[in-house]
Design a protein around this motif. Structure first.
Motif, PDB file in Angstrom:
ATOM      1  N   LEU A 119       0.835  -1.199   0.000  1.00 56.69           N
ATOM      2  CA  LEU A 119       0.000   0.000   0.000  1.00 56.69           C
ATOM      3  C   LEU A 119       0.871   1.251   0.000  1.00 56.69           C
ATOM      4  CD1 LEU A 119      -2.517  -1.047   2.815  1.00 56.69           C
ATOM      5  CD2 LEU A 119      -2.768  -1.382   0.340  1.00 56.69           C
ATOM      6  N   ASP A 120       0.415   2.271  -0.728  1.00 62.39           N
ATOM      7  CA  ASP A 120       1.116   3.552  -0.625  1.00 62.39           C
ATOM      8  C   ASP A 120       0.599   4.284   0.618  1.00 62.39           C
ATOM      9  OD1 ASP A 120      -1.290   4.964  -1.295  1.00 62.39           O
ATOM     10  OD2 ASP A 120      -0.793   4.924  -3.423  1.00 62.39           O
ATOM     11  N   GLU A 122      -1.198   6.939   1.061  1.00 67.66           N
ATOM     12  CA  GLU A 122      -2.608   7.331   0.999  1.00 67.66           C
ATOM     13  C   GLU A 122      -3.516   6.122   1.279  1.00 67.66           C
ATOM     14  OE1 GLU A 122      -5.487   8.952  -2.482  1.00 67.66           O
ATOM     15  OE2 GLU A 122      -3.621  10.101  -2.189  1.00 67.66           O
ATOM     16  N   GLU A 123      -3.193   4.997   0.677  1.00 65.22           N
ATOM     17  CA  GLU A 123      -3.986   3.786   0.902  1.00 65.22           C
ATOM     18  C   GLU A 123      -3.867   3.315   2.358  1.00 65.22           C
ATOM     19  OE1 GLU A 123      -3.793   1.502  -3.406  1.00 65.22           O
ATOM     20  OE2 GLU A 123      -1.973   1.563  -2.156  1.00 65.22           O
ATOM     21  N   LEU A 124      -2.672   3.422   2.917  1.00 64.65           N
ATOM     22  CA  LEU A 124      -2.459   3.027   4.302  1.00 64.65           C
ATOM     23  C   LEU A 124      -3.275   3.919   5.249  1.00 64.65           C
ATOM     24  CD1 LEU A 124      -0.849   0.820   5.704  1.00 64.65           C
ATOM     25  CD2 LEU A 124       1.034   2.435   5.944  1.00 64.65           C
ATOM     26  N   ASP A 125      -3.284   5.224   4.986  1.00 65.72           N
ATOM     27  CA  ASP A 125      -4.088   6.148   5.790  1.00 65.72           C
ATOM     28  C   ASP A 125      -5.574   5.825   5.668  1.00 65.72           C
ATOM     29  OD1 ASP A 125      -1.832   7.490   6.652  1.00 65.72           O
ATOM     30  OD2 ASP A 125      -2.032   9.142   5.213  1.00 65.72           O
ATOM     31  N   ALA A 126      -6.023   5.537   4.444  1.00 65.89           N
ATOM     32  CA  ALA A 126      -7.430   5.204   4.227  1.00 65.89           C
ATOM     33  C   ALA A 126      -7.797   3.912   4.969  1.00 65.89           C
ATOM     34  CB  ALA A 126      -7.728   5.071   2.734  1.00 65.89           C
ATOM     35  N   LEU A 127      -6.935   2.914   4.866  1.00 71.94           N
ATOM     36  CA  LEU A 127      -7.191   1.647   5.553  1.00 71.94           C
ATOM     37  C   LEU A 127      -7.244   1.858   7.057  1.00 71.94           C
ATOM     38  CD1 LEU A 127      -7.590  -1.417   5.465  1.00 71.94           C
ATOM     39  CD2 LEU A 127      -5.092  -1.653   5.450  1.00 71.94           C
TER      40      LEU A 127
END
Length: 158
Positions: A119-120, A122-127
């Protein structure tokens, strides 16, 4: 509704796969994931009774006693009499336990970094946000269920 079950099934699948990989990597270093939970608890909170451990980790007292027996046999924890209650014992992590826990933490962290590197940022923050919402929701449901169970017990007692 089907999508809810598909997503939840994938989350369970992910959890079990990660759990298995982490447990294998930690066991190779000398302590399983399950045993490391006890050692981590004791290293952070210090010496305590087995009943405190059972309550904090939500384990049955017998499960905790058996785990502590094994950890003590391996010299990773030690028991001493409780000065305030001669029937109880205080459990504490030994220096050997600290060394083993530290050795097992490195591969765990390394493996999790490797998994989540898919995950980048942004994806990590969203998750993180999504998982947080789901944790909050499960807490709400648990409180509601606990409240309903307490109300039912009070009603039965009358």
């Amino acid at each position: 509704m089907k999508k809810t079950f598909e997503v939840s099934d994938r989350l369970f699948e992910l959890y079990h796969r990660v759990h298995r990989l982490v447990n294998e990597s930690m066991t190779e270093e000398g302590v399983s994931l399950a045993r490391s939970k006890f050692l981590f608890f004791l290293s952070k909170l210090g010496p305590c009774r087995s009943t405190d451990i059972a309550c904090a980790l939500n384990f049955a007292p017998r499960t905790v006693t058996e785990a502590i027996d094994g950890l003590e046999r391996d010299r990773l924890v030690m028991r001493k009499p409780d000065p305030e209650d001669r029937r109880a014992k205080i459990v504490s992590i030994t220096e050997t336990g600290r060394v083993v826990l530290e050795a097992a933490e490195h591969p765990r962290k390394q493996l999790l970094e490797e998994i989540f590197s898919a995950l980048d940022d942004e994806e990590l923050d969203a998750l993180y946000g999504i998982v947080g919402k789901l944790v909050d929701r499960t807490d709400e449901i648990r409180k509601r269920k606990d409240g309903a169970e307490e109300a039912a017990q009070v009603a039965v007692a009358r």
